[in-house]
Structure formats: C-alpha cells, structure tokens
Enzyme design. Structure first.
Site, short mmCIF file in Angstrom:
data_model
loop_
_atom_site.label_atom_id
_atom_site.label_comp_id
_atom_site.label_asym_id
_atom_site.label_seq_id
_atom_site.Cartn_x
_atom_site.Cartn_y
_atom_site.Cartn_z
N HIS A 1 -54.17 -64.44 -8.67
CA HIS A 1 -53.35 -63.47 -7.94
C HIS A 1 -52.12 -63.14 -8.77
O HIS A 1 -51.74 -61.98 -8.92
CB HIS A 1 -52.86 -64.03 -6.60
CG HIS A 1 -53.94 -64.44 -5.67
ND1 HIS A 1 -53.79 -65.47 -4.78
CD2 HIS A 1 -55.20 -63.96 -5.47
CE1 HIS A 1 -54.89 -65.61 -4.07
NE2 HIS A 1 -55.77 -64.71 -4.46
N ARG B 1 -67.17 -59.55 -1.07
CA ARG B 1 -66.02 -59.72 -0.18
C ARG B 1 -65.98 -58.65 0.91
O ARG B 1 -65.15 -58.68 1.80
CB ARG B 1 -64.76 -59.65 -1.06
CG ARG B 1 -63.47 -60.04 -0.40
CD ARG B 1 -62.52 -60.48 -1.49
NE ARG B 1 -61.15 -60.48 -1.11
CZ ARG B 1 -60.25 -59.55 -1.45
NH1 ARG B 1 -60.63 -58.48 -2.11
NH2 ARG B 1 -59.00 -59.69 -1.11
N ALA C 1 -61.71 -65.16 -9.97
CA ALA C 1 -62.00 -64.66 -8.62
C ALA C 1 -60.74 -64.10 -7.97
O ALA C 1 -60.77 -63.05 -7.33
CB ALA C 1 -62.59 -65.77 -7.75
N CYS D 1 -62.04 -69.64 -8.35
CA CYS D 1 -61.39 -69.75 -9.65
C CYS D 1 -60.35 -68.64 -9.86
O CYS D 1 -60.22 -67.72 -9.06
CB CYS D 1 -62.44 -69.68 -10.75
SG CYS D 1 -63.23 -68.06 -10.90
FE1 CFM Z 1 -54.88 -63.26 1.11
FE2 CFM Z 1 -56.47 -64.72 2.24
FE3 CFM Z 1 -56.60 -64.22 -0.41
FE4 CFM Z 1 -57.14 -62.26 1.44
FE5 CFM Z 1 -59.79 -62.89 1.23
FE6 CFM Z 1 -59.12 -65.34 2.08
FE7 CFM Z 1 -59.23 -64.90 -0.56
MO1 CFM Z 1 -61.36 -64.93 0.88
S1 CFM Z 1 -55.90 -62.88 3.00
S2 CFM Z 1 -56.05 -62.23 -0.38
S3 CFM Z 1 -58.85 -60.99 1.75
S4 CFM Z 1 -55.24 -65.36 0.69
S5 CFM Z 1 -60.59 -64.02 2.76
S6 CFM Z 1 -57.51 -66.06 3.51
S7 CFM Z 1 -59.81 -66.55 0.52
S8 CFM Z 1 -60.62 -63.38 -0.62
S9 CFM Z 1 -57.74 -65.00 -2.11
C1 HCA Z 2 -63.10 -65.73 -3.50
C2 HCA Z 2 -63.53 -64.65 -2.54
C3 HCA Z 2 -63.76 -65.17 -1.15
C4 HCA Z 2 -64.96 -66.06 -1.04
C5 HCA Z 2 -65.40 -66.22 0.37
C6 HCA Z 2 -66.35 -67.30 0.73
C7 HCA Z 2 -63.94 -63.92 -0.25
O1 HCA Z 2 -62.31 -66.58 -3.15
O2 HCA Z 2 -63.57 -65.69 -4.60
O3 HCA Z 2 -66.31 -68.41 0.19
O4 HCA Z 2 -67.13 -67.02 1.64
O5 HCA Z 2 -63.21 -63.77 0.69
O6 HCA Z 2 -64.85 -63.14 -0.54
O7 HCA Z 2 -62.61 -65.85 -0.70
#
Ligand code: CFM
Ligand code: HCA
Length: 543
Positions: free
Chosen positions: A196, A96, A65, A62
């Site tokens: 983001h 995370r 998150a 979401c």
């Molecule tokens: Fe960039 Fe990602 Fe993301 Fe990320 Fe992550 Fe991810 Fe995420 Mo989980 S590099 S910031 S550190 S888009 S692993 S592939 S999904 S938290 S929002």
């Molecule tokens: C997020 C965080 C997440 C979840 C990872 C997962 C992460 O999107 O809220 O589903 O295992 O990297 O911690 O992407």
C-alpha cells in the site's frame, strides 16, 4: 463484563497458545488481547504489523498484492503490467471483484478485464528480464494506446536485479505517455501493508497534481480508500450526487488516472480505509494543504453520521438541508428491513478476521442486526488502526507508517491553503463535530471481546471449537475450511457473489444475506446420519 461474559478469557487465551513452542507462544501472546475500553477511550496495546512466525498458517498476502492488486488494481485506464511469473498476474486479476463503469470516463478505456504480464521464464531469471519488459510495454502501447502504463515488480525481479524504473523512464521518453514502475516485490515488508505504502508513494510522485484544472462544484471531495468491491463505490457515488457533493477522485474504485491527476484541487479528503491510503492523504495535506477526515459508509447509521460530518465541515445550510433530506428519504427503507430481519438475527454471534479496516467497519452492520462481535482482528493493520491515534499521543510510528519522501510545499501555497480557518474550526467544535476523529477498532468495540492480530489457522480452529459462532467472516482461503466445521463464512473481501454493502442500499443487501446465512438449515445436514447416531456408527464400523 461484555460480550464473552461467563467465559474465562485468560483461559481462552491459554487454550489458543498451549500447543505452541514457548518462543512462538510468547510472540502470539502479545497479539491476542481481551478488549477493555477506559473512560478516556484508552485500550490495551496489541502487537501488530510484525512478521508472521514461519510455520503458522496466516491469512496474509504479499507486498505485490497490496500494491498491484489492492491500490492500483481498480484503475481502469492504466495498463497495469505484472513483471513476473504468470501466476502473480493471474491471481490478482479481478479476484477482488473491484468494479468499474467505463462510461464515466470520456474515452471509455477499461483495461481491467485484461491480465497483462511479462510471463517471466527461466531465461529471464538467468539473463535478466528488462528486455522482455521493454517489449511488453511496447506491445501494450501498440495494442491499446493507453494514457499510462504501470509496471509492478514480483519477487524474482528484486532477486535478479532488473531496474524497472530505468526501463519505465526510457519507455516514457520513447512513447510520450506516463510510464512508471513500482518496486513492490512480494517479499518486502511483512504483509500487503508495505505494498500500500509503495503504491501511495508512486501514485503521488507520478500522477497527483499533474493537472491543475479545477472541476466545477461547490463542495469538492475525494474519497480515499474505497475500491468499489461489489459496487460499493457506485452506491456511495449515488448518495454523494443526491447530496450535491462533487466527487473529484476516488482512490481507486471506479477511478481514472485523470481523476488522480486533479484530485489535489478538491476541498476535502474523506478516508474510508485508512490503512491502505493514509499516506496519500498525509502527503496531500503536506503538499497541497488538503485536510482529511475519516468516514465510514459501512452501516446505515455510520453512513448518516459520515454525511453529517461532511456537511458540518462545509458549514453550509443548503448542503446540510440536502444531506438531512437524503438521510430522511433513505433511512425508512433500511430501518424497515432491519426490523423485519432482527427477530431472526438478534443475539447471534459473529467473528471477523479481515484485512486492515473491514474487521472494524462491518461490526456496525452486525450491530444493526442486533448481532454481537465476539472476536475480531486484522490481518495486517497497524496499532493506530486498532487503538485510534487520538488515544496514542506518544505512539512510536513505525518506519512503514512514515512517508518515505520529504515533501516540499506546493510553490503556490495561497492556492492550496487548507480551507479550515480558525473560525470554522470553532463553529465545528461547537456543533460537536470531531475532526480529529482518529477512531480505531478497539475503542468502538465492546469490552470483553477478543482481539487477535494476524490470526493463525490453528487459533481459528480453536476459536470455532470454543465458541461455535453463528457466522465467521474472512476470505477465500478460510471459507471452505470453516464451513466444513458447520459454520457459515461470509467473505468480507469479495462479498462472495454479492454486494454492494456500503451506504443505505448496501445495508439492506447485507441484512438480507446475513439473515439467510445464519438461519439456513443446511449447516445441520453437515454431519452424516452415522456421525450423529452412535448405534449407526457402531453398526457401520463393523460392516
Ligand atoms: Fe482497506 Fe481492507 Fe485493504 Fe480494502 Fe480489500 Fe480487505 Fe485488502 Mo481484501 S478495506 S484496502 S478492499 S485494508 S478486503 S479489509 S484485505 S483487499 S488490503
Ligand atoms: C489480497 C486481496 C484480498 C484477498 C482476499 C481473500 C481481496 O489481499 O491480496 O483472501 O479472500 O480482498 O481480494 O484481500
């Protein structure tokens, strides 16, 4: 043609869609494409950043998150308070695996190990939650005396209409520290991506540029979109230091609010995860004239390439020499490990469905192991992440990709003028450094691979049945379901219990772990003896 040779790819797409009602199938059809790369680098269009069809099981998260968990979560010296029910705070509390080194900030503040929440109850839903929020901010201040407090809105905050920004302004005035809020209610937008953007705008508005002290160092850089998962940022910091690069701020792995405050004084922004932080990069370019380039420290070759790109940007012989020396010192160990592992990993097949950048970046590491990416996709990335902006001159930028603020240029433009002059740009072009390197997943992926945006659980199970990949990469929600099919799952979000995987040392870790996973015999024991033997099955069926 490509990695899925011999497969009827249109047939595969049909198989993924056949169970859906016609309207759902028509929508998903636009999000599942066979990759083709034209000579000019052009690739097919993938529909992305659109609402998930209700009823499909998605991997997505979401808005809250994306804002609290992802972008601001790794900030150790800001007290991050979740205004909402306790679960939202709890489930975004270090799951995370973003790490920090509190010793690297002078006051040693580290609030990441605490979970701050207003623990909203029925009473607040009915009578409003501002009073409780005010008390929470006061209590956090009294206990920890932080430099800054941030407040994150969860779904109910928007529904009941609490004005978190007014409370933050009031408490900022009262406490004399920076207090700011985010309207990142979970339901906003279609995924984490909206969060983001909200986080980027907030940090830019409230923090960036508030400290004009220019740090020492000849080659000052910021690293954007690196969150120190499993210690990745530590490895990248080690490499930067060896190269003689001064890191002013990382957004936001192993970061401090003080680093953000002076990050506009750097010479260059490096972008790792474009999806989550491109807004800060663009705003810094507009307001402070700070140019940005894309880098990738996932994969040894990608790391070397990125370091050379940085050196080329600064165009300084001593820096280039140091960068080459670091690469020469680091690569042999990585290459030796790759050579040792490769006979056992060569030709194995991977599928990657993660977030908004790793499903692209990790293809580099698999390629170094001689493994093929059969299929990949993002959860919430946008068209530019798939296709690369370079090949999209006329792309319509969707509302979520645009900065919501009209920025004013900094009052002292001389001080913040871009450091790339025309002559330098020419020198760089002559060296073959591509500063407009907007590469995306698809131009760098083999033709014939299947690209699936926001893959559903149903499609995941179909893909597994059709291709039986040697490894599947996704997150915690997918892990055990997929392993029950006898296929190892590597979490590319949290790295399971491992990491770092970035840089040179990270590549070695990754090679070793993937070798263990794809060659483990444990998956062969998943079926009980009677499931493999029809006679036994018949015997037990009648007993
Ligand atoms: Fe960039 Fe990602 Fe993301 Fe990320 Fe992550 Fe991810 Fe995420 Mo989980 S590099 S910031 S550190 S888009 S692993 S592939 S999904 S938290 S929002
Ligand atoms: C997020 C965080 C997440 C979840 C990872 C997962 C992460 O999107 O809220 O589903 O295992 O990297 O911690 O992407």
């Amino acid at each position: 043609d490509g990695v899925l040779e011999g497969k009827d790819l249109e047939g595969v797409r049909r198989r993924l869609l056949e169970k859906y009602p016609p309207k759902v199938a028509r929508k998903r059809d636009k999000q599942i494409v066979v990759n083709r790369v034209g000579e000019d680098g052009s690739v097919p269009v993938v529909m992305s950043n659109v609402r998930t069809v209700p009823g499909l099981i998605s991997q997505r998260g979401c808005c809250y998150a994306g804002c609290k968990g992802v972008v601001l979560g790794p900030t150790r010296d800001i007290v991050n308070i979740t205004h909402g029910p306790v679960g939202c705070g709890f489930y975004s509390w270090l799951t995370r695996r973003n790490q920090t080194d509190p010793d690297s900030s002078p006051d040693g503040h580290n609030f990441m190990t605490y979970c701050f929440t207003t623990d909203m109850q029925d009473e607040e839903i009915i009578f409003g939650g501002e009073k409780k929020l005010r008390l929470a901010i006061q209590e956090a201040y009294d206990n920890f005396k932080p430099k800054a407090i941030a407040v994150f809105s969860t779904c109910p905050v928007g529904l009941i209409g609490d004005d978190v920004h007014a409370v933050c302004r009031e408490m900022k005035e009262k406490l004399g520290i920076n207090v700011f809020g985010f309207s990142c209610e979970g339901y906003k937008g279609v995924s984490q991506s909206a969060g983001h953007h909200i986080a980027n705008n907030g940090i830019f508005t409230h923090v960036v540029g508030t400290d004009d002290a220019v740090p020492e160092g000849d080659f000052k850089i910021n690293l954007l979109g690196e969150y120190n998962i499993g210690g990745d940022a530590f490895e990248i910091e080690r490499i930067f230091e060896a190269c003689g690069l001064t890191l002013v701020a990382t957004y936001s792995g192993n970061s401090s609010i003080e680093h953000f405050a002076r990050s506009h004084t750097a010479d260059l922004n490096l972008i790792m995860c474009h999806r989550s932080i491109n807004y800060v990069a663009e705003m810094m370019e507009t307001k402070f004239g700070l140019p940005w380039i894309k880098v990738n420290f996932i994969g040894a070759a990608a790391t070397a390439k990125s370091l050379r790109k940085i050196a080329a940007y600064f165009d300084d012989p001593a820096l280039s020499e140091r960068v080459e020396a670091v690469i020469a010192a680091e690569l042999p160990a990585v290459e030796a490990e790759a050579a040792a592992v490769r006979p056992r990993t060569e030709g194995k097949r991977a599928m990657l469905f993660v977030g908004g950048s790793r499903a692209h970046h990790y293809q580099e590491l698999f390629a170094e192991l001689g493994m093929k990416t059969l299929s990949a996709g993002y959860e919430f990335a946008h068209r530019d992440d798939y296709e690369g902006r370079r090949v999209l001159p006329d792309i319509k930028v969707d509302a979520d990709s645009r900065n919501i603020q009209e920025l004013e240029v900094h009052p002292d433009p001389e001080r913040y003028r871009p450091r790339v002059d025309a002559q330098r740009a020419e020198t760089l072009a002559a060296k073959g450094v591509d500063f407009a390197d907007y590469a995306g997943m698809m131009p760098e992926m083999p033709a014939g691979a299947l690209v699936i945006d926001d893959i559903s659980h149903h499609e995941t199970e179909k893909m597994i049945a059709l291709f039986k990949p040697d490894i599947f990469c996704a997150g915690i929600k997918e892990k055990y379901v997929i392993q029950k099919h006898g296929i190892p799952l590597k979490q590319l979000h949290s790295y399971d219990y491992g990491g770092p995987y970035a840089g040179f040392k990270g590549a070695i870790n990754f090679y070793q772990e993937i070798d263990r996973m794809v060659n483990s015999r444990v998956w062969g024991y998943l079926k009980a003896p009677w499931q493999k033997n029809p006679e036994l099955a018949a015997k037990y069926a009648f007993e």
